[in-house]
Design an enzyme around this catalytic site. Sequence first.
Site, PDB file in Angstrom:
ATOM      1  N   TYR A  81      70.850  41.480 -13.360  1.00  0.00           N
ATOM      2  CA  TYR A  81      70.614  42.848 -13.816  1.00  0.00           C
ATOM      3  C   TYR A  81      71.499  43.240 -14.997  1.00  0.00           C
ATOM      4  O   TYR A  81      71.430  44.355 -15.477  1.00  0.00           O
ATOM      5  CB  TYR A  81      70.884  43.835 -12.681  1.00  0.00           C
ATOM      6  N   LYS A 139      73.282  34.319  -1.481  1.00  0.00           N
ATOM      7  CA  LYS A 139      72.337  33.209  -1.442  1.00  0.00           C
ATOM      8  C   LYS A 139      73.091  31.970  -1.932  1.00  0.00           C
ATOM      9  O   LYS A 139      72.632  31.227  -2.805  1.00  0.00           O
ATOM     10  CB  LYS A 139      71.148  33.591  -2.344  1.00  0.00           C
ATOM     11  N   ASP A 144      68.208  35.755   2.896  1.00  0.00           N
ATOM     12  CA  ASP A 144      66.879  35.778   3.534  1.00  0.00           C
ATOM     13  C   ASP A 144      66.998  36.030   5.035  1.00  0.00           C
ATOM     14  O   ASP A 144      66.248  36.805   5.615  1.00  0.00           O
ATOM     15  CB  ASP A 144      66.065  34.514   3.227  1.00  0.00           C
ATOM     16  N   ASP A 180      69.587  45.330  -4.334  1.00  0.00           N
ATOM     17  CA  ASP A 180      68.483  46.226  -4.662  1.00  0.00           C
ATOM     18  C   ASP A 180      67.377  46.077  -3.609  1.00  0.00           C
ATOM     19  O   ASP A 180      66.889  47.057  -3.034  1.00  0.00           O
ATOM     20  CB  ASP A 180      67.951  45.864  -6.056  1.00  0.00           C
TER      21      ASP A 180
END
Length: 411
Positions: free
Chosen positions: A155, A222, A276, A300
């Site tokens: 971002y 992640k 996840d 987000d």
Amino acid sequence: MFEKVRPPSEGEKIEYKDGKLLVPRNPVIPYFEGDGIGKDVVPAAIKVLNAAVEKIGKEIIWFKVYAGEDAYKIYGNYLPEDTLNAIRYYRVALKGPLTTPVGGGYRSLNVTIRQVLDLYANVRPVYYIKGVPSPIKHPEKVNFVIFRENTEDVYAGIEWPRGSREALKLIEILRREFGVSIREDSGIGIKPISEFATKRLVRMAIRYAIENGRKSVTLVHKGNIMKYTEGAFRDWGYEVAKQEFGEFCITEDELNRDFAGKQPEGKIVIKDRIADNMFQQIITRSDEYDVIALPNLNGDYLSDAAAALVGGLGIAPGSNIGDGLAVFEPIHGSAPKYAGQNKVNPTAQILTGALMLEYLGWKEASEMIKKAVSMTIEQGIVTYDLHRQIGGKLVGTREFADAVIENLNSL
Ligand code: NAP
């Protein structure tokens, strides 16, 4: 100091000393309505906030500034310096949503505000308000505060389109210097995650957990796939916990090894989860999570998903916090198709205001607002979004806010 707006003659400025806000009885707070439904929800929220602070003997002196289309009409610029200066000077501001064109056009004004003012943490409490419809069986078990890193990750806006000079050059350097092959017709984005930005975010999250008697801080990442960005986020997070808050924190491993899984009084457990998996965990094991810290992109997604558990976008409040500077905004966008119809739910903007009052140290007023919102929804007074789920008495934005004020005044 300001080119086209004039600050109010009354009211005092919020100061910041030794890491703490000093809030007067009558602070000046800049605000802007923003685009689309901002024009509906911001005035409604301000009415509720005024009623609540009056009950605790305080007053907010609102300073109207401009961003988005309003600003363009006045300044020929969507985000004028006047607005940024007002926030810098007065330190705490309330904003409505701003429209961002997809693909071309200008960059997100929301992202720009966060970056220019270095509001490095996007803080979103996600809690259940009684009476609000939920897709899960036990929404009352949801009570998280999400700290999303706000300035880095994909971002950061460091990206170039397919075929651009920069993209082609990078592809060439990567091939020549590092033996990495990328298709020539690729757009390129860069994902920076630094030790500095990670540590200040996790520091803020742990400090919040300590000050608010929370039980755990979960680092979400992640890192199994993106080892040196997301994986490093996890490692740096554990480092801050150990080096700066060692007496308050234990890891989940220590909890199981040294305390047989029973959390000792006064200690916060630091855990980590792969992103996840975390999307499942917040649904299936909601009460095992408390404060959650994560990088920008996953933050987000996760914060919107979490908001859906307890009523969705019309309900969810948010904030962007830096060191001694904060801008409060709902999670939802400008929903242009509903603009100016006195239709949408002002709850998210009202609860965003309540969050701002909590940040100012006016917790009593903040709690009263939450209670009054809950009472209103329990009385079956709802806007269209909740009406289509639970029925009841359908009202518009203004009427909903008036009903909240009536309940507030009955407390
Ligand atoms: P959105 O404006 O949040 O609206 C998406 C849908 O969410 C609406 O169509 C509506 O659903 C529901 N919704 C949002 N706010 C609501 C409210 N107050 N009450 C009831 N329902 C509400 O998202 P978007 O359509 O993706 O984005 C529109 C523009 O806003 C874009 O330009 C985007 O970039 C911008 N945006 C700004 C911010 C910000 O300012 N921080 C955040 C997100 C998006 P139904 O149609 O199903 O009723």
